[in-house]
Design a protein around this motif. Structure first.
Motif, short mmCIF file in Angstrom:
data_model
loop_
_atom_site.label_atom_id
_atom_site.label_comp_id
_atom_site.label_asym_id
_atom_site.label_seq_id
_atom_site.Cartn_x
_atom_site.Cartn_y
_atom_site.Cartn_z
N THR A 352 0.85 -1.19 0.00
CA THR A 352 0.00 0.00 0.00
C THR A 352 0.89 1.24 0.00
OG1 THR A 352 -0.03 0.14 2.41
CG2 THR A 352 -1.78 -1.16 1.38
N GLN A 353 0.28 2.40 -0.11
CA GLN A 353 0.98 3.67 0.03
C GLN A 353 0.04 4.68 0.66
OE1 GLN A 353 4.18 4.53 -0.53
NE2 GLN A 353 4.63 2.41 -1.12
N PRO A 354 0.57 5.63 1.44
CA PRO A 354 -0.27 6.71 1.93
C PRO A 354 -0.97 7.41 0.77
CG PRO A 354 1.85 6.75 3.04
CD PRO A 354 1.97 5.73 1.94
N GLY A 355 -2.21 7.76 0.98
CA GLY A 355 -3.01 8.36 -0.09
C GLY A 355 -3.97 7.38 -0.74
N TRP A 356 -3.70 6.08 -0.58
CA TRP A 356 -4.66 5.08 -1.05
C TRP A 356 -5.97 5.23 -0.26
CZ3 TRP A 356 -2.99 -0.44 -2.73
CH2 TRP A 356 -1.91 -0.35 -3.64
N LYS A 357 -7.02 4.61 -0.75
CA LYS A 357 -8.32 4.68 -0.09
C LYS A 357 -8.73 3.32 0.44
CE LYS A 357 -9.74 8.99 -1.17
NZ LYS A 357 -10.24 9.99 -0.21
N PHE A 358 -9.20 3.30 1.70
CA PHE A 358 -9.86 2.11 2.20
C PHE A 358 -11.18 1.95 1.44
CE2 PHE A 358 -7.19 2.94 5.93
CZ PHE A 358 -6.79 1.65 6.27
N LEU A 359 -11.54 0.73 1.13
CA LEU A 359 -12.83 0.42 0.52
C LEU A 359 -13.70 -0.25 1.58
CD1 LEU A 359 -11.65 -0.97 -2.94
CD2 LEU A 359 -12.31 1.37 -2.34
N ASP A 360 -14.71 0.47 2.04
CA ASP A 360 -15.54 -0.06 3.11
C ASP A 360 -16.26 -1.34 2.70
OD1 ASP A 360 -14.71 1.97 4.74
OD2 ASP A 360 -16.53 3.18 4.51
N SER A 361 -16.58 -1.45 1.41
CA SER A 361 -17.25 -2.67 0.96
C SER A 361 -16.34 -3.88 1.04
CB SER A 361 -17.72 -2.50 -0.49
OG SER A 361 -16.61 -2.49 -1.38
N GLY A 362 -15.03 -3.64 1.03
CA GLY A 362 -14.07 -4.73 1.07
C GLY A 362 -13.35 -4.86 2.39
N SER A 363 -14.01 -4.41 3.46
CA SER A 363 -13.40 -4.45 4.79
C SER A 363 -14.42 -4.98 5.79
CB SER A 363 -12.95 -3.04 5.20
OG SER A 363 -12.07 -2.48 4.25
N GLY A 364 -13.99 -5.90 6.66
CA GLY A 364 -14.91 -6.44 7.65
C GLY A 364 -14.34 -7.65 8.35
N TYR A 365 -15.21 -8.40 9.02
CA TYR A 365 -14.83 -9.59 9.77
C TYR A 365 -15.14 -10.84 8.95
CZ TYR A 365 -13.84 -7.03 14.03
OH TYR A 365 -13.27 -6.19 14.97
N LEU A 366 -14.20 -11.75 8.91
CA LEU A 366 -14.41 -13.01 8.21
C LEU A 366 -15.59 -13.75 8.84
CD1 LEU A 366 -10.69 -14.17 7.83
CD2 LEU A 366 -12.18 -13.30 6.00
N GLY A 367 -16.52 -14.14 8.01
CA GLY A 367 -17.68 -14.85 8.52
C GLY A 367 -18.52 -14.03 9.48
N GLY A 368 -18.28 -12.73 9.53
CA GLY A 368 -19.05 -11.85 10.41
C GLY A 368 -18.67 -11.96 11.87
N SER A 369 -17.55 -12.61 12.20
CA SER A 369 -17.17 -12.83 13.59
C SER A 369 -15.71 -12.48 13.81
CB SER A 369 -17.41 -14.29 14.00
OG SER A 369 -16.86 -14.56 15.27
N GLU A 370 -15.43 -11.75 14.90
CA GLU A 370 -14.05 -11.37 15.20
C GLU A 370 -13.16 -12.58 15.48
OE1 GLU A 370 -13.82 -10.31 19.90
OE2 GLU A 370 -14.92 -8.89 18.66
N SER A 371 -13.77 -13.70 15.86
CA SER A 371 -12.98 -14.90 16.15
C SER A 371 -12.40 -15.53 14.89
CB SER A 371 -13.82 -15.93 16.89
OG SER A 371 -14.90 -16.37 16.07
N ASN A 372 -12.95 -15.18 13.72
CA ASN A 372 -12.46 -15.76 12.47
C ASN A 372 -11.33 -14.97 11.84
OD1 ASN A 372 -14.37 -17.85 12.50
ND2 ASN A 372 -15.91 -16.55 11.52
N GLY A 373 -11.23 -13.66 12.18
CA GLY A 373 -10.23 -12.81 11.57
C GLY A 373 -10.88 -11.64 10.83
N THR A 374 -10.05 -10.86 10.15
CA THR A 374 -10.53 -9.65 9.50
C THR A 374 -9.92 -9.48 8.12
OG1 THR A 374 -8.76 -8.40 10.56
CG2 THR A 374 -10.91 -8.39 11.66
#
Length: 801
Positions: A352-374
């Motif tokens: 990555t580089q500073p200035g890039w954009k996070f994509l909220d649609s592509g960010s979250g918890y695996l399987g919807g649970s913090e126990s699975n990862g992110t």
């Protein structure tokens, strides 16, 4: 009969091993392949998705003294370490570097020198932070710098939140500019809250001084400042970034399973930074490091992360000696270690580089649970390239991840890199596992537990190949006249703990250069006060004589230190012996403990040293015999077996500006051997006992009738109590009353350190004493820790020499 053995050629064995490694790290298949993992997640890498701007990943040099020894490393190894930290496509590839603005006071692992010890006298060459920044910029011209103060010089009037401090910070910016270090960000007072009016005045002063492009970060503590800014528009306008510390649960050294900001912070509209996180071992802390980055954005919308510290380039007897991205505590040998934290960082910075954009649609918890990862997805400023970072450090099983690429992002080949964080090793760090071409913009991956993965359309990543030489002790004899050091700099290997010891021209008729304590008054401190002192040498030194010439510049007392071992916080809490001599001739030999207590072993009066004249102090250790001398004359010999190895040091009582010259350490004979024998209890007839003489981890430490068996033969060595090759340990490193004591492999942890305070045994990490619960006289009663109360059930007599 023996079974037949198939012999394979070495090249075939290598091929099979690599194939097995890659297969264990990552399985890649095109969309439509049958899923085999228990949990499946679909990631929408949609370039049209909203999200905040990524500001970069950094680390902190400071808070304090944690980069000190790097300056004294041999050129070849120094360059290798710097490459691992800053060189793009090689190691951590840091995008930001936070620098301590020195204030002459200890801010965790040492005291960083001020550029202005006295009002109006500025020395831009003080310390090593600008040098480090120059080295970082030479390797990565795009790196951004951020200045922050932990302490401040004592001449400042009105306290830290004053105009004097603002002027001091502007002087520091002037030094940075003169040294070619463009500072982009400036903070206030580390972890000491905020003063809204001060930040408003700082903004005005920066603008007037030509630093209008320097952005202010507030408040390097929590989220209170941004809450206050909601009703204070002038304050809100003065600050460009809101920075909080340890917002990922657990605080300092926390596990970062979840992170938090607050509603006002998220609604403010300005960037939110995790401006200090970490405080983790360079290997075992790597899972928490990557979680703080990914979950810091998912949970709290933080767009930058700064690891504390950058590197543990400190002596190994200091606190946090394995904490950072790397360790480098042996400058004489050139030895260093690259931690898993380096590769966890690289899995973000190299993709990555500073200035890039996070994509909220592509960010979250695996399987919807913090126990699975992110997972988090970021897109490049070219609106085509992207990187998805997946971490599975809290997962317990393999999972399927399907990535759907859309919104203008590249549907070309994606490159997969992975690091095993839960079981770190060089061979499983930053491995290019495979490339995959999406089918109709989609592909499916199987991710294993305990890893971080970077799936990217970018190229140029790489892994450094430099290796460290073997570590070794600093050889004796050792000497330094300080004549080869540059004036106004720190002397080789001297690491200041409080105050500032700098090379200056010798006074009172002596030619050449000396080391002088140049902090004339108590600083505005961040950590509790102590006398000004500086350490040097190898903690394994045992029998030796340390000698130094001293010139008292004012009425007061100078110190010569020996066998300096474990230090806790604040810095005055250290296992060591002190030889103190004043201008009147009053002297003392003091035993100091890491718990903060001390015992005077002997004291008296010798010929007055006076002021403005040179004298020689000497402190010798041979076995349990300690000899103190002034000008070649023995003032006292004492016997004590508490500390049998450690560094040397010089110091003053208070902040006198005394000078030191001609430091020498000559070896004695052999190695001091700690006494071994029973540890008797204050409860009559009972001894500290290893249940059954066992060497099994977790065996109870108990009381038993004194019987002189091997189960009761204890050795007190460097703060550890050892029996049968094991150490007395507090179960689980807990600190609560009633936590049981047991036997465990010796590991140097704080839960295995014990300090004599009178006849009690104090564990500095918990502040509690080894205790026989209920004054029990029953054989087999397991010992515990409890609030120190001086009772007979907390009295223990150690073996003597």
């Amino acid at each position: 009969m023996p079974t037949a053995r198939v012999v394979r050629p070495p090249r075939l064995l290598l091929y099979l091993a690599l194939t097995a490694l890659l297969a264990s790290v990552f399985y890649v298949a095109t969309a439509g392949a049958p899923a085999s993992a228990a949990t499946s997640t679909t990631i929408s890498a949609n370039g049209s998705s909203g999200g905040r701007t990524f500001d970069g990943i950094g680390a902190i040099s400071g808070g304090g003294g944690n980069s000190r020894l790097l300056k004294d490393y041999p050129a070849a190894q120094q360059s290798q370490i710097l490459d691992y930290l800053f060189k793009p496509g090689y190691g951590a590839d840091l995008q930001m570097l936070k620098l301590e603005i020195g204030g002459d006071a200890n801010s965790t692992d040492g005291s960083e020198p001020s550029i202005e010890h006295t009002r109006g006298v500025v020395n831009c060459n003080a310390g090593y932070e600008f040098w480090l920044a120059q080295q970082a910029k030479a390797r990565n011209p795009n790196i951004a710098f951020y200045g922050l103060a932990w302490a401040a010089p004592g001449w400042i009037s009105g306290g830290f939140w004053s105009t004097d401090t603002i002027n001091y910070l502007i002087s520091w910016l002037g030094c940075a500019k003169a040294d070619g270090v463009p500072v982009s960000y400036l903070g206030g007072w580390n972890e000491r809250g905020f003063n809204a009016d001060w930040y408003i005045n700082l903004r005005t002063a920066l603008n007037n001084a030509g630093y209008g492009d320097v952005k202010i970060v507030a408040d390097d503590s929590g989220w209170d400042a941004v809450d206050a800014a909601a009703s204070n528009s002038a304050f809100n306008n003065a600050v460009s970034i809101w920075g909080a510390h340890y917002s990922c649960n657990g605080g300092d050294g926390g596990n970062a399973d979840t992170c938090s900001s607050d509603a006002a912070a998220k609604a403010n509209g300005k960037p939110l930074w995790d401006s200090e996180q970490g405080s983790q071992d360079m290997n075992t802390g790597a899972p928490a490091l990557i979680r703080a980055i990914t979950r810091g954005y998912i949970d709290a919308k933080m767009t930058s992360y700064f690891n504390w510290p950058l590197i543990a380039a400190i002596y190994p007897n200091l606190p946090y000696s394995t904490v950072g991205l790397m360790t480098a505590g042996s400058p004489w040998s050139g030895a260093y270690s690259v931690g898993a934290n380096t590769w966890a960082t690289a899995q973000v910075t190299q993709f990555t580089q500073p200035g890039w954009k996070f994509l909220d649609s592509g960010s979250g918890y695996l399987g919807g649970s913090e126990s699975n990862g992110t997972y988090v997805t970021l897109k490049s400023t070219n609106n085509s390239d992207y990187t998805t970072i997946v971490e599975t450090t809290t997962a317990s099983a393999a999972q399927n991840v399907t990535i759907n690429v859309s919104g203008g992002l590249s549907t070309g080949t994606a490159h997969v890199w992975a690091t095993n964080l839960n079981n770190p090793s060089t061979g499983a760090s930053l491995i290019h596992t495979q490339d995959v071409t999406p089918s109709n913009g989609s592909y499916t991956l199987s991710v294993q537990p305990g890893y971080v993965y970077s799936i990217t359309t970018t190229t140029g990543q790489g892994k450094g190949t430099a290796t460290s030489p073997a570590s070794g002790a600093l050889a004796l004899p050792y000497s330094d006249t300080f004549d080869s050091d540059a004036t106004n700099t720190e002397a080789k290997y001297l690491s200041d703990m409080q105050g500032s010891f700098e090379v200056r021209p010798c006074a009172n008729g002596r030619s050449g250069q000396c080391v002088q304590q140049v902090t004339p008054v108590i600083p505005i401190e961040w950590q509790n006060d102590s006398d000004a002192f500086s350490l040097l040498g190898d903690p394994t030194w045992s029998n030796y004589t340390v000698k130094v010439d001293v010139n008292l510049q004012q009425a007061g007392t100078a110190e010569l230190l020996g066998r300096a071992g474990t230090q806790s916080r604040p810095q005055g809490n250290q296992n060591l012996y002190k030889f103190r001599v004043s201008n009147t001739g009053a002297w003392s030999i003091v035993k100091n403990y890491s718990s903060g207590s001390s015992t005077t072993l002997a004291s008296g009066t010798t010929t007055a040293l006076g002021t403005g004249t040179w004298h020689t102090l000497s402190l010798g250790f041979q076995g349990t015999t300690i000899t103190a001398m002034v000008d070649g004359n023995t003032v006292k010999t004492v016997t004590d077996s508490t500390f049998l190895s450690g560094q040397v040091g010089i110091g003053v009582v208070g902040y006198q500006t005394d000078q030191f010259d001609n430091l020498t350490i000559t070896p004695g004979t052999g190695t001091a051997q700690p006494p071994t024998g029973p540890i008797t209890s204050g409860v009559a007839g009972k001894c500290l006992d290893d249940n059954g003489g066992s060497t099994v981890n977790g065996t109870a430490a108990q009381i038993w009738d004194c019987n002189n068996t091997a189960a009761q033969q204890w050795t007190y060595n460097g703060g550890a109590l050892q029996v049968n090759g094991k150490c007395l340990d507090i179960t689980g490193a807990a600190t609560a009353n009633g936590t049981l004591a047991e036997i465990w492999d010796c590991n140097g942890g704080g839960n295995q350190q014990w300090v004599q305070n009178g006849n009690t045994l104090v564990n500095p990490a918990s502040g509690r004493c080894l205790d026989d619960p209920g004054f029990s006289t029953t054989n087999g009663t397991q010992l515990e820790i409890w609030d120190c109360n001086g009772g007979t059930n907390q009295q223990w007599t150690l073996p003597s020499a």
